[in-house]
Design a protein around this motif. Structure first.
Motif, PDB file in Angstrom:
ATOM      1  N   LYS A   2      14.146  58.390  17.911  1.00 15.10           N
ATOM      2  CA  LYS A   2      13.203  57.847  16.917  1.00 15.10           C
ATOM      3  C   LYS A   2      13.699  56.548  16.282  1.00 15.10           C
ATOM      4  O   LYS A   2      13.748  56.420  15.065  1.00 15.10           O
ATOM      5  CB  LYS A   2      12.874  58.898  15.879  1.00 15.10           C
ATOM      6  N   LEU A   3      14.035  55.582  17.107  1.00 14.54           N
ATOM      7  CA  LEU A   3      14.531  54.288  16.639  1.00 14.54           C
ATOM      8  C   LEU A   3      13.420  53.251  16.513  1.00 14.54           C
ATOM      9  O   LEU A   3      13.452  52.407  15.620  1.00 14.54           O
ATOM     10  CB  LEU A   3      15.601  53.766  17.615  1.00 14.54           C
ATOM     11  N   LEU A   4      12.443  53.321  17.397  1.00 11.67           N
ATOM     12  CA  LEU A   4      11.453  52.247  17.509  1.00 11.67           C
ATOM     13  C   LEU A   4      10.151  52.575  16.777  1.00 11.67           C
ATOM     14  O   LEU A   4       9.470  53.538  17.134  1.00 11.67           O
ATOM     15  CB  LEU A   4      11.142  51.995  18.993  1.00 11.67           C
ATOM     16  N   PRO A   5       9.784  51.748  15.779  1.00  8.62           N
ATOM     17  CA  PRO A   5       8.475  51.945  15.124  1.00  8.62           C
ATOM     18  C   PRO A   5       7.380  51.263  15.954  1.00  8.62           C
ATOM     19  O   PRO A   5       7.267  50.044  15.973  1.00  8.62           O
ATOM     20  CB  PRO A   5       8.667  51.264  13.771  1.00  8.62           C
ATOM     21  N   ILE A   6       6.600  52.067  16.663  1.00  5.13           N
ATOM     22  CA  ILE A   6       5.559  51.528  17.528  1.00  5.13           C
ATOM     23  C   ILE A   6       4.219  52.145  17.136  1.00  5.13           C
ATOM     24  O   ILE A   6       4.026  53.357  17.268  1.00  5.13           O
ATOM     25  CB  ILE A   6       5.872  51.794  19.017  1.00  5.13           C
ATOM     26  N   ARG A   7       3.327  51.299  16.629  1.00  2.35           N
ATOM     27  CA  ARG A   7       1.972  51.697  16.223  1.00  2.35           C
ATOM     28  C   ARG A   7       1.967  52.970  15.369  1.00  2.35           C
ATOM     29  O   ARG A   7       1.222  53.917  15.646  1.00  2.35           O
ATOM     30  CB  ARG A   7       1.073  51.839  17.455  1.00  2.35           C
TER      31      ARG A   7
END
Length: 182
Positions: A154-159
């Protein structure tokens, strides 16, 4: 300017604004991107101004290149963010227009940028990351000789969602070992 058999990587100019904005505005190229689609061209203009301004810094901390095919068409972007000088490391990223996918361009551009990193910049380590669902980027990084070192949860904030990230790297000895055997 960096060249390959089929591609040219050139430093950005103000005149690249519309092509960069189009690239960043495509839902297909935004699928695994943390930046999101720009609200308007002003957002892209500020981003381009930041990239252009980085060229003046000493020591330099970023490189962003436009990728052109053999017919001099803009097909994407590739960049390098440098770490602390003492560590001799950097992180690469890339984004290609959907019309240029599945032609080997991303792998070719990444390999050329890695050559620049290790030969011209004398880096020791180059890293890259991609969303675990991004199988195309996984293939690009592995074909370029990068090694999967781990998975970050859960590193990448995507949409609006947190996505896991694969973490890749290549060391100078890996790169030159590959170069000597090809």
């Amino acid at each position: 300017m960096l060249k390959t058999d089929r591609l040219t990587l050139k430093e950005l100019e103000l005149s690249d604004l519309n092509q960069i904005h189009e690239l960043h505005s495509l839902p297909e190229t935004d699928e695994f991107n943390t930046m999101g689609i720009p609200a308007d061209i002003g957002v892209t203009e500020r981003l381009l101004a930041d990239w252009l301004g980085m060229r003046e810094l000493v020591p330099r901390t970023k490189y962003v290149f436009r990728i052109e095919d053999a017919a001099n068409n803009f097909i994407g972007l590739i960049g390098l963010n440098l770490g602390k000088p003492h560590y001799r490391n950097g992180e690469i990223w890339y984004k290609l227009h959907k019309d240029s996918w599945n032609k080997g361009y991303a792998t070719e551009a990444v390999k050329r940028l890695l050559e620049f990193c290790f030969t011209d910049l004398n880096l020791h380590r180059v890293e890259a990351g991609c969303a675990v669902e991004n199988s195309a980027s996984v293939k690009v990084l592995e074909k370029a000789g990068m090694i999967l070192e781990g998975r970050t949860r859960k590193l990448l904030p995507i949409r609006g969602e947190w996505k896991d990230n694969y973490f890749y790297a290549i060391l100078e000895e890996d790169f030159f070992g590959i170069a000597n055997h090809s």
